[in-house]
Design an enzyme around this catalytic site. Structure first.
Site, short mmCIF file in Angstrom:
data_model
loop_
_atom_site.label_atom_id
_atom_site.label_comp_id
_atom_site.label_asym_id
_atom_site.label_seq_id
_atom_site.Cartn_x
_atom_site.Cartn_y
_atom_site.Cartn_z
N PHE A 1 -34.69 -31.87 24.02
CA PHE A 1 -34.24 -30.73 24.80
C PHE A 1 -34.76 -29.45 24.16
O PHE A 1 -34.53 -29.22 22.97
CB PHE A 1 -32.70 -30.71 24.88
CG PHE A 1 -32.15 -31.83 25.72
CD1 PHE A 1 -31.79 -31.60 27.04
CD2 PHE A 1 -32.05 -33.11 25.21
CE1 PHE A 1 -31.32 -32.64 27.83
CE2 PHE A 1 -31.57 -34.15 25.99
CZ PHE A 1 -31.21 -33.93 27.31
N CYS B 1 -31.09 -15.38 30.12
CA CYS B 1 -30.91 -15.77 31.52
C CYS B 1 -30.94 -14.50 32.36
O CYS B 1 -30.51 -13.43 31.90
CB CYS B 1 -29.58 -16.50 31.72
SG CYS B 1 -29.34 -17.04 33.43
N CYS C 1 -23.72 -14.97 37.79
CA CYS C 1 -23.24 -16.32 37.50
C CYS C 1 -22.13 -16.17 36.46
O CYS C 1 -22.38 -15.72 35.34
CB CYS C 1 -24.39 -17.17 36.96
SG CYS C 1 -23.92 -18.86 36.58
N CYS D 1 -20.67 -19.79 33.33
CA CYS D 1 -21.56 -20.40 32.34
C CYS D 1 -20.78 -20.79 31.08
O CYS D 1 -19.97 -20.03 30.58
CB CYS D 1 -22.65 -19.42 31.98
SG CYS D 1 -23.90 -20.10 30.90
N ASP D 2 -21.07 -21.98 30.56
CA ASP D 2 -20.44 -22.41 29.31
C ASP D 2 -21.47 -22.61 28.20
O ASP D 2 -21.22 -23.34 27.23
CB ASP D 2 -19.62 -23.69 29.52
CG ASP D 2 -20.47 -24.85 30.02
OD1 ASP D 2 -21.69 -24.68 30.17
OD2 ASP D 2 -19.91 -25.94 30.25
N THR D 3 -22.64 -21.98 28.36
CA THR D 3 -23.74 -22.18 27.42
C THR D 3 -23.99 -20.91 26.61
O THR D 3 -24.05 -19.82 27.19
CB THR D 3 -25.03 -22.54 28.19
OG1 THR D 3 -24.76 -23.67 29.01
CG2 THR D 3 -26.16 -22.86 27.23
N GLU E 1 -34.94 -27.69 34.01
CA GLU E 1 -33.67 -27.47 34.71
C GLU E 1 -33.50 -25.97 34.88
O GLU E 1 -33.37 -25.23 33.90
CB GLU E 1 -32.51 -28.05 33.89
CG GLU E 1 -32.62 -29.55 33.69
CD GLU E 1 -31.41 -30.16 33.02
OE1 GLU E 1 -31.35 -31.40 32.94
OE2 GLU E 1 -30.52 -29.41 32.57
N HIS F 1 -22.55 -36.90 28.74
CA HIS F 1 -22.65 -36.59 27.31
C HIS F 1 -21.32 -36.06 26.78
O HIS F 1 -20.97 -36.32 25.62
CB HIS F 1 -23.79 -35.61 27.04
CG HIS F 1 -23.75 -34.39 27.90
ND1 HIS F 1 -23.90 -34.43 29.26
CD2 HIS F 1 -23.56 -33.09 27.59
CE1 HIS F 1 -23.82 -33.21 29.77
NE2 HIS F 1 -23.61 -32.38 28.78
S1 SF4 Z 1 -25.08 -21.40 34.11
FE1 SF4 Z 1 -25.60 -19.97 32.43
S2 SF4 Z 1 -27.76 -20.34 32.04
FE2 SF4 Z 1 -27.32 -21.21 34.07
S3 SF4 Z 1 -27.76 -19.57 35.55
FE3 SF4 Z 1 -25.60 -19.39 35.03
S4 SF4 Z 1 -25.56 -17.88 33.34
FE4 SF4 Z 1 -27.67 -18.62 33.49
#
Ligand code: SF4
Length: 206
Positions: A25, A31, A46, A49-51, A112, A200
């Site tokens: 990965f 973003c 968005c 988001c959990d990243t 992705e 996962h």
């Molecule tokens: S989930 Fe996170 S990385 Fe994906 S588009 Fe939304 S803000 Fe961007």
């Protein structure tokens, strides 16, 4: 060109049609739909988001970055190599030079994306995960993976697009159990859609 990378690691793909498959990965920083700062979340395009895609390490060019990816693939391993390019939003940085450098190292190249930015050509697998209120620049590919439910992003809105697979992936968070049930019900009534779970997380795979 330089690339800013949040992390590179080897694991199993946890979601979608390639679930269970070993991959490296490559997670880019940044973003276009959220800054990554909590104070900006409420007004972000968005908001779920959990990243963590902030910060990261710079790689000076495609050869150096492709070499770092290849170094994580076991040299003795046979069979197809797979790199999954994600983020953040990978289309902000992914270019043809990097795709070619990864192909030169015998990787299948999967991406992705949130689908709002054009992609390079010659990709081997394209996953688009649309976000409500955004316009798609990428309207074809291998799988469309919709986080469900999202206000303003009903599954029906995407069914006419040119993807091989259509997945509903229940929104994580406090309503996850209800969201799983809602996704199951939707897949039963609209069989074009398949259920995608974050295996996962279930299996404790990093
Ligand atoms: S989930 Fe996170 S990385 Fe994906 S588009 Fe939304 S803000 Fe961007």
């Amino acid at each position: 060109m330089p690339y800013t990378v949040k992390e590179i690691f080897r694991s199993l793909q946890g979601e979608g049609a390639q679930t269970g498959r070993a991959a490296v990965f490559l997670r880019f920083s940044g973003c276009n739909l959220w800054s990554g700062r909590e104070e900006d979340r409420a007004k972000a395009a968005c908001s779920f988001c959990d990243t963590d895609f902030t910060g990261g390490v710079k790689y000076p060019d495609a050869e150096t970055l492709a070499e770092a990816v290849a170094a994580l693939w076991p040299q003795e391993a046979e069979g197809p190599r797979l790199v999954v390019i994600t983020g953040g939003e990978p289309a902000l940085q992914l270019d043809q030079v990097l795709v070619d450098a990864l192909h030169d190292r015998r990787f299948e190249v999967a991406v992705e994306t949130n689908g709002t930015q054009p992609l390079p050509t010659r990709l081997d697998w394209v996953t688009v995960s649309p976000k409500a209120g955004t316009a798609l620049a990428v309207t074809s590919g291998d799988e469309l993976k919709l986080i469900f439910p999202q206000d303003g992003a009903p599954p029906e809105a995407y069914e006419g697009l040119a993807f091989r697979y259509f997945f509903l992936q229940p929104m994580d968070g406090p309503d996850q159990a209800a969201n799983i049930q809602a996704a199951i019900a939707r897949c039963l009534t609209r069989p074009r859609w398949r259920l995608s779970l974050q295996t996962h997380k279930i299996a404790g795979i990093p």
